[in-house]
Design an enzyme around this catalytic site. Structure first.
Site, PDB file in Angstrom:
ATOM      1  N   ASP A  67      -1.780  -0.198  -4.318  1.00 53.20           N
ATOM      2  CA  ASP A  67      -1.474   0.147  -5.700  1.00 53.20           C
ATOM      3  C   ASP A  67      -0.190   0.979  -5.726  1.00 53.20           C
ATOM      4  O   ASP A  67      -0.025   1.901  -4.915  1.00 53.20           O
ATOM      5  CB  ASP A  67      -2.641   0.945  -6.293  1.00 53.20           C
ATOM      6  CG  ASP A  67      -2.511   1.113  -7.802  1.00 53.20           C
ATOM      7  OD1 ASP A  67      -2.918   0.192  -8.521  1.00 53.20           O
ATOM      8  OD2 ASP A  67      -1.996   2.153  -8.237  1.00 53.20           O
ATOM      9  N   GLU A 111      -0.292  -3.279 -11.409  1.00 53.53           N
ATOM     10  CA  GLU A 111       0.519  -2.834 -10.267  1.00 53.53           C
ATOM     11  C   GLU A 111      -0.265  -2.876  -8.956  1.00 53.53           C
ATOM     12  O   GLU A 111       0.124  -2.252  -7.968  1.00 53.53           O
ATOM     13  CB  GLU A 111       1.038  -1.415 -10.510  1.00 53.53           C
ATOM     14  CG  GLU A 111      -0.018  -0.328 -10.545  1.00 53.53           C
ATOM     15  CD  GLU A 111      -0.626  -0.100 -11.919  1.00 53.53           C
ATOM     16  OE1 GLU A 111      -1.131   1.016 -12.153  1.00 53.53           O
ATOM     17  OE2 GLU A 111      -0.608  -1.020 -12.753  1.00 53.53           O
ATOM     18  N   ARG A 131       2.728  -0.746   7.762  1.00 50.25           N
ATOM     19  CA  ARG A 131       4.011  -1.449   7.662  1.00 50.25           C
ATOM     20  C   ARG A 131       4.339  -1.771   6.209  1.00 50.25           C
ATOM     21  O   ARG A 131       5.498  -1.688   5.792  1.00 50.25           O
ATOM     22  CB  ARG A 131       3.984  -2.719   8.504  1.00 50.25           C
ATOM     23  CG  ARG A 131       4.104  -2.476  10.005  1.00 50.25           C
ATOM     24  CD  ARG A 131       3.841  -3.728  10.810  1.00 50.25           C
ATOM     25  NE  ARG A 131       4.719  -4.823  10.411  1.00 50.25           N
ATOM     26  CZ  ARG A 131       4.555  -6.083  10.801  1.00 50.25           C
ATOM     27  NH1 ARG A 131       3.519  -6.410  11.564  1.00 50.25           N
ATOM     28  NH2 ARG A 131       5.396  -7.013  10.422  1.00 50.25           N
TER      29      ARG A 131
END
Length: 205
Positions: A67, A111, A131
């Site tokens: 998020d 989002e 990552r």
């Protein structure tokens, strides 16, 4: 006879065109037009298949739920046009981490993004989540209306399961979403996962 054959040939061409159009429409129905990644419908379809596959082969299935931190504040400060551009840039960064053809990155809604990782254990999933976090932060998208950092960041929750008759794809999402909530509660811009070491990244940029 020639006219009859011509009519059949034209009908066959029309059927081929309609079949191609139907395939294109089906593809679009699984695609998020804003970010150019898969959408929630594609995720729901894929996780059902991957859950069943993992159950058959006794392999782990991992999920990362991500998020964008303080995205509402970003929209309020920069406007919805810039907000859309932010979503596109974040999706590009995350898509660059999901390297294997079997990995599925999807925009879950608003989002929020998910990364489904078949045949992936917890350690590998946590590494990929980190990552992803770094990839977004390294884009250096300015965010002046947040107390996390001066750039756009993401919070992530990771869950790994060995699918069984007792569980369900929904339980995997719920476990990862619980970790996402913990990530946000503990300061954002971090990765959380169930286990003795729950925090795997720093809380500040």
């Amino acid at each position: 006879l020639v006219g009859f054959i011509f009519d059949i040939s034209e009908r066959k061409k029309m059927e081929d065109v309609l079949l191609k159009l139907n395939k294109q429409l089906e593809s679009l129905s699984y695609h998020d037009p804003l970010t150019n990644v898969a959408n929630r419908r594609m995720y729901d379809k894929t996780i059902e298949m991957e859950w069943a596959r993992a159950q058959r082969h006794s392999t782990p299935l991992s999920l990362i739920v991500m998020d964008i931190d303080n995205f509402k504040q970003y929209n309020d400060h920069y406007g919805h046009t810039m907000g859309d551009e932010c979503l596109q840039n974040v999706a590009d960064a995350l898509d660059g981490v999901a390297a294997r053809p079997c990995d599925l990155l999807a925009r879950y809604g608003g989002e929020e993004f998910v990364l489904l990782l078949p045949d992936t254990d917890r350690e590998a999933a946590v590494e990929l989540a980190e990552r992803c976090r770094k990839a977004v932060q390294h884009q250096q998208i300015a965010h002046a209306n947040t107390d996390v950092a001066d750039v756009v960041t993401i919070s992530s929750g990771v869950a790994t399961m060995m699918p069984s008759d007792d569980g369900s794809p929904a339980s995997l999402f719920e476990a990862a979403d619980k970790m996402l909530y913990l990530s946000k509660s503990n300061g954002r811009n971090r990765v959380e996962y169930p286990g003795p070491r729950e925090v795997v990244s720093e809380t500040r940029a």
